[in-house]
Design an enzyme around this catalytic site. Structure first.
Site, PDB file in Angstrom:
ATOM      1  N   GLU A   1       1.900  64.178  -5.948  1.00 39.49           N
ATOM      2  CA  GLU A   1       2.458  65.353  -6.613  1.00 39.49           C
ATOM      3  C   GLU A   1       3.898  65.104  -7.062  1.00 39.49           C
ATOM      4  O   GLU A   1       4.297  65.467  -8.171  1.00 39.49           O
ATOM      5  CB  GLU A   1       2.398  66.551  -5.664  1.00 39.49           C
TER       6      GLU A   1
ATOM      7  N   ASP B   1       9.495  76.916  -9.820  1.00 38.55           N
ATOM      8  CA  ASP B   1       9.414  77.524  -8.496  1.00 38.55           C
ATOM      9  C   ASP B   1      10.771  77.784  -7.858  1.00 38.55           C
ATOM     10  O   ASP B   1      11.420  78.764  -8.167  1.00 38.55           O
ATOM     11  CB  ASP B   1       8.543  76.665  -7.581  1.00 38.55           C
TER      12      ASP B   1
END
Length: 790
Positions: free
Chosen positions: A758, A524
């Site tokens: 996460e 990302d």
């Protein structure tokens, strides 16, 4: 929705009593040759028109023919927890399957709209929910914690064409709870009716399952606060509005000297319908069983359900211990619990979806499919859908318990491939999947790739002799699909030279981002060259393709022709040429492997005046990327982090090379990646460390600790600690320290919060991002058990 079958068309045949006489034809003015030329002309015009229409005006995306079913034993009538976005939901792996789900809410003591628990939602702020035992096929056991310390336990099993479940509520004294159970038809052929009593509360029939009944049985000491209420409607309800529909059709009853009761409105029930619900009004302690069975079965007795659950639980635990052997290791009880929760949630969160992708192909939006996807998910509340780059990590864990499931999932992803070899980066198919995604993020681009992590798990599968001997037929079918995918990646993501490769999808024109994102890489916002260009090339992509070529070379030996093998062996040698990798990506000055591109080291986000959008309005200020030094083509050496570790993580560096020593030194240096909680994603010395990518976008892969990459690092450290060379002891020592840090911190956070997360903060170790994140963070189990497959 599946089309209904049409009856076979009747073909009219000539009567035997009718005689057919030849009719003389009129003489044509054109010769046969002339007619042939005209026909050829018409065909050519049609072909050219078709090519012009479909290639230039409206190019379409074509799907590959589906592979045969990997697991013929798993019938489309077998129920499972294939709705992972729900706290408790079941379906079969068929588009025609009815959907079962459970909702609940605390009964208010005053008039107010209740907050229903239905789809997993972080805003519910539950203290914890997880499968503590689940095999992904036949059973599961889950605990759901409520705010006041109460617990809801959901256990389920499947049997033939049905399922049975047991739900226990153990809440704080004085509280009352309403539980709603529903069935929803997904095809025109499934019809539901209301039964006469609670044990046969719904009746139904469908093309898939035949006749069936749905019943509820209360435990002897469980009392309803009021009579159960039911609802049946033939109205078409959007799947994301089920809970709203239930609330909208609930009435409050305030009888004298009795507490307020909410009940389903039974005044407008249809005789037959698509959506049926039953509500149970319960006290703080309750237990009931649910049965869905065909007309050929009778409901299990309570002791039978208990015995089957116990048998399947024992089988799961025995298999789990044989594979991971944690009981013999010196782990604390909370660490042991975390490991089993990681495995159970990976299997208990497998999902099934059916529908179309929305794809932008040659700049034209279009639908692509239909697809059937069977996949694990990263996070039940936040990412309950298929992610190509995540899936390889998921299957690294699942294959240890059930390699057949892994092969089913891989085949499902290969069936999403188009005729060019492209696979969607995200599989957002069907209404349930789309409901969890903002509309602007749903369309996929047919030129954008994702890391081929499925090659990573295939590398392990093809080196496992038991798997190869047992599933050779499946592997043979997968080989040509994997090869097509590899060649699509190699050609579509080609860089400026034969040995370089570039992720497509970076935005060259955007000014609002400090460093334009590379979503296709999976990392990302990890910084690349500051100014995207066609001249850049990316280290991680080069290494992924090198790994893929090694896997394909091995598969071609077993399942390809001699020509295939020779061609792939040559490709493998070319992509794994370490000298060429050094030439393209190594900086001797900075002692590391790096990306290359149009880059400036003096970049910042700064307020820039921009013209007003409406005439007459004053100018506004936006934060934009500004540079005080023009970008030039060079290695991106002011960024060191996860991307720079790929040559080591994918084991491309020779064990005796000084390049390995330089990488190990940076891993262990606290100024770079080392923390007491795991390896951070980018060096503290980088100007991008914890930097926002826009005025509003917080850092993501710019400092936090991610478990999937830490797993890859540990696997490579274990590998190099077992290879002859001057750095084996250094690699082994770092391995032991890093594993200890990761396990200790994740267990502490699991114990404190009840979740796997996460990612984790590199300063405090605290869990961050969405939760529960039982996708690749569950790799902690492989780390604990040393199942690293070096």
């Amino acid at each position: 929705m599946a089309p209904r079958r049409r009856p076979p068309r009747e073909v009219e045949t000539p009567s035997a009593t009718i005689k057919y006489e030849p009719v003389p034809r009129a003489q044509s003015h054109f010769s046969c040759c002339t007619w042939d030329l005209a026909l050829i002309f018409v065909v050519m015009i049609g072909a050219l028109g078709y090519i012009f229409l479909h290639v230039y005006l409206y190019p379409t995306i074509e799907k590959m023919h589906p592979l045969p079913n990997v697991d013929s034993e798993n019938a489309p009538t077998t129920w499972g927890t294939y709705r992972p976005h729900m706290y408790f939901g079941l379906r079969t792996r068929s588009p025609m399957s009815p959907l079962f789900g459970m909702m609940w809410y605390e009964q208010p003591n005053s008039y107010q709209r209740p907050h229903i628990r239905h789809w997993c939602n972080q805003d519910d702020r539950l203290p914890g929910y997880y499968w503590y035992e689940a095999d992904g096929r036949t059973f599961g056991r889950q605990n759901i914690s409520e705010h006041h310390g109460g617990v809801i336990q959901t256990d389920w099993i499947n049997e033939l064409n049905g399922f049975a479940a047991r739900v226990k509520l153990n809440m704080a004294p004085g509280r009352r709870y309403n539980v709603i159970l529903y069935l929803s038809a997904q095809d025109l052929g499934t019809r539901l009716q209301l039964g006469k009593h609670l044990r046969h509360v719904f009746l139904g029939k469908s093309e898939l399952l035949g006749k069936f009944t749905f019943g509820v049985r209360l435990k002897d000491d469980t009392q309803l606060q009021s009579s159960h209420s039911v609802m049946l409607t033939d109205e078409r309800i959007p799947i994301e509005r089920y809970h709203d529909f239930v609330v909208d059709n609930t009435q409050a009853y305030d009888a004298p000297e009795k507490p307020l009761e909410y009940l389903l409105n039974e005044k407008h029930n249809d005789q037959e319908g698509k959506f049926a619900a039953v509500q149970l009004n319960l006290g703080h302690k309750a237990e009931f069983e649910i049965f869905f069975q065909s007309d050929k079965l009778t409901p299990m007795k309570p002791e039978e359900l208990t015995n089957v659950l116990k048998m399947r639980s024992n089988s799961f635990n025995k298999r789990y211990e044989n594979v991971f052997q944690l009981s013999a290791k010196n782990y604390t009880p909370i660490e042991q619990k975390m490991g089993k929760v990681a495995m159970s949630n990976m299997l208990g969160s497998l999902g099934y979806w059916y529908g179309f992708n929305r794809v932008v192909h040659h700049n034209i939006p279009q639908t692509y499919g239909p697809h059937v996807l069977f996949s694990a998910v990263p996070s039940r509340p936040f990412f309950p859908r298929g992610f190509l780059w995540d899936e390889g990590f998921h299957q690294m864990l699942i294959r240890k318990m059930d390699p057949k499931i892994s092969l089913e999932v891989i085949a499902s992803w290969m069936n999403a491939m188009d005729s060019s070899g492209w696979i969607p980066r995200e599989m957002i198919v069907g209404t349930e999947a789309e409901a969890k995604v903002p509309a602007e993020f749903i369309p996929q681009k047919s030129d954008v790739a994702n890391p081929p992590t499925l090659f990573y798990v295939m590398d392990k599968l093809v080196h496992d002799e038991k798997t190869v001997s047992k599933y050779a037929g499946i592997l043979k079918l997968l080989y040509p699909r994997l090869e097509k995918w590899f060649y699509w990646l190699r050609t579509s993501q080609a860089g400026p030279s034969r040995s370089t490769f570039r992720w497509r999808g970076r935005n060259e024109t955007i000014l609002s981002e400090l460093n334009p994102k590379t979503l296709s890489s999976g990392l990302d916002d990890f910084p690349r060259a500051s100014h995207p260009s066609d001249s850049e090339y990316h280290l991680d992509l080069r290494c992924w393709l090198a790994l893929a070529s090694r896997v394909l070379e091995r598969l071609s030996r077993a399942y390809g022709s001699e020509h295939d093998h020779q061609r792939l062996a040559k490709t493998m040698d070319e992509l794994n040429n370490f000298d060429q990798l050094v030439k393209d990506h190594w900086s001797e000055e900075h002692q590391g492997f790096y990306d290359y591109g149009k880059h400036s080291e003096d970049v910042a986000l700064a307020p820039v005046p921009v013209p007003a959008k409406n005439p007459g309005k004053p100018r506004t200020v936006e934060y934009q990327r500004v540079t005080s030094r023009a970008p030039t083509l060079k290695l991106v050496t002011n960024v060191f982090g996860y991307n720079n570790l790929f040559p080591m993580m994918l084991k491309m560096i020779p064990s005796k090379s000084p390049h390995l020593k330089a990488t190990l030194d940076k891993i262990r240096d606290p100024k770079f990646l080392w923390t007491p909680f795991g390896l951070r994603s980018i060096s503290r010395t980088s100007p991008y460390y914890m930097a926002r990518n826009t005025e509003h976008d917080p850092p993501y892969w710019r400092g936090y600790i991610w478990i999937n990459v830490n797993y890859l690092v540990l696997s490579s450290l274990k590998h190099y600690s077992e290879q002859p060379g001057p750095y084996k002891e250094q690699a082994g020592q770092i391995f032991l320290e890093l594993r200890k840090n990761l396990v200790k911190n994740m267990a502490n956070q699991f114990n404190r919060t009840g979740f796997l997360w996460e990612n984790y903060d590199d300063k405090s170790g605290e869990g961050r991002g969405c939760h529960p994140f039982t996708g690749w963070s569950s790799l902690i189990l492989l780390i604990m058990s040393d199942n690293l497959d070096t």
